[in-house]
Design an enzyme around this catalytic site. Structure first.
Site, PDB file in Angstrom:
ATOM      1  N   ASP A  46       0.163  -7.645   1.761  1.00 38.85           N
ATOM      2  CA  ASP A  46       0.619  -6.249   1.749  1.00 38.85           C
ATOM      3  C   ASP A  46       2.144  -6.176   1.760  1.00 38.85           C
ATOM      4  OD1 ASP A  46       0.555  -3.502   1.800  1.00 38.85           O
ATOM      5  OD2 ASP A  46       0.041  -3.351   3.932  1.00 38.85           O
TER       6      ASP A  46
ATOM      7  N   SER B 279       4.244   2.728   8.189  1.00 36.77           N
ATOM      8  CA  SER B 279       3.864   1.674   7.247  1.00 36.77           C
ATOM      9  C   SER B 279       5.041   1.231   6.397  1.00 36.77           C
ATOM     10  CB  SER B 279       2.754   2.173   6.316  1.00 36.77           C
ATOM     11  OG  SER B 279       1.508   2.143   6.933  1.00 36.77           O
TER      12      SER B 279
ATOM     13  N   HIS C 277       0.817  -1.214   0.000  1.00 33.88           N
ATOM     14  CA  HIS C 277       0.000   0.000   0.000  1.00 33.88           C
ATOM     15  C   HIS C 277       0.852   1.266   0.000  1.00 33.88           C
ATOM     16  CE1 HIS C 277       0.364  -0.027   4.534  1.00 33.88           C
ATOM     17  NE2 HIS C 277       0.335   1.279   4.351  1.00 33.88           N
TER      18      HIS C 277
END
Length: 247
Positions: A120, A216, A76
Site C-alpha cells: 500500500d 491514511s 489506496h
C-alpha cells in the site's frame, strides 16, 4: 525486531535520475489521543487533496515529502487520475495558509492489492518543485533492510478524525505510539486482515492513541526517519487492535 524493506525500494526506483535542480470498507485508513502540533515540527507532512466537483479540493489523505518534487502516500489514496489530486504543503491548517501543488504523475506500487491492502504505497510526482523552508522539508527514508525495534517510539501525524466517525479537525495533530510486536499484531488482526511482511504495526495494546480516518497515507516516523505509511486498522485507538502501516 521489525525489518523495513518494502516501499523504499519503490521510492529508489522512481527517483532514479531525478535531480533536486481505499482499503476494505470494514477497515479504515486511519489521530486519536494525540495533540495539536505545528507544521514546523513535522515539515514533511502534507495533505493530499482530491477534487470534489464545484467545491474545489478537499482533504483526502496524508503524505510525506521525500524530495522537492516527490511525495509518498498510500496506494489506496491514489486510485484516480493525477488531475484529481493536489498536494497542500506548509501549513498546520489543511484549508488555509499553505501552498498547493498539482500532481503530474502517480506511481502506485505494481503489486498493490486492493483486497488485502498489501504493498500500500504510491508516489506522487509534482508538476512544480516544492519551495523548501522551515515548514516544508523532506523526511529521511529508513534504508532497505533497516530494522526498527519493537517498542521504539514513533510519531504519527495527520488531519484525520479525532475519534471514530468524529469531527475531522482542520488543525494538524500528532501522537506518539510504540512500534508493536509484529507476530502479536498479526494474531490480533487475523479476523480482519492479513499483516504481511510489507507492513509494520504501531500502537498500544490498551488502545487510546492511533491514527484514524483521514490520516491514511501519512507518516509514521522513528528518530526522524520515515518507517511506515498509515494504511489500515480496526476502528481507531481500540484496545487489542494496533494500527497497521505500509512499509
Amino acid at each position: 525486531l521489525t525489518t523495513v524493506i518494502s516501499y523504499f525500494a519503490l521510492v529508489a526506483f522512481a527517483l532514479v535520475g531525478v535531480s533536486y535542480a481505499t482499503p476494505k470498507a470494514s477497515i479504515n485508513g486511519r489521530i486519536v489521543g494525540g495533540e495539536m502540533t505545528d507544521i514546523s515540527l513535522i515539515p514533511y507532512q502534507v495533505s493530499v487533496q482530491t477534487a470534489i466537483s464545484s467545491y474545489g479540493f478537499i482533504h483526502h489523505c496524508g503524505g510525506s515529502i521525500i524530495s522537492p518534487r516527490w511525495v509518498v502516500t498510500a496506494a489506496h489514496c491514489a486510485q484516480k487520475t493525477n488531475s484529481a489530486y493536489q498536494v497542500y504543503t506548509g501549513s498546520s491548517n489543511k484549508v488555509e495558509g499553505g501552498q498547493a501543488y498539482r500532481v503530474k504523475t502517480i506511481i502506485n506500487h505494481p503489486l498493490y492489492d486492493e483486497e488485502t491492502t498489501d504493498y500500500d504505497v504510491a508516489l506522487l510526482e509534482l508538476a512544480e518543485p516544492i519551495v523548501m523552508n522551515y515548514k516544508t522539508a523532506a523526511i529521511e527514508l529508513a534504508e532497505v533492510g533497516e530494522e526498527v525495534e519493537t517498542d521504539a517510539m514513533a510519531i504519527v501525524s495527520g488531519w484525520g478524525d479525532t475519534k471514530n466517525f468524529g469531527e475531522e479537525p482542520n488543525m494538524l495533530r500528532s501522537a506518539e505510539v510504540p512500534i508493536f510486536d509484529q507476530e502479536l499484531c498479526a494474531y490480533l488482526n487475523a479476523n480482519h486482515g492479513v499483516v504481511t511482511e510489507r507492513m509494520i504495526c504501531a500502537g498500544y495494546l490498551a488502545g487510546g492513541r492511533d491514527s484514524c480516518q483521514g490520516d491514511s497515507g501519512g507518516p509514521l516516523a522513528v528518530d526522524g526517519k520515515l518507517v511506515g505509511i498509515v494504511s489500515w486498522g480496526v476502528g481507531c485507538a481500540q484496545s487489542n487492535f494496533p494500527g497497521v502501516y505500509g512499509i
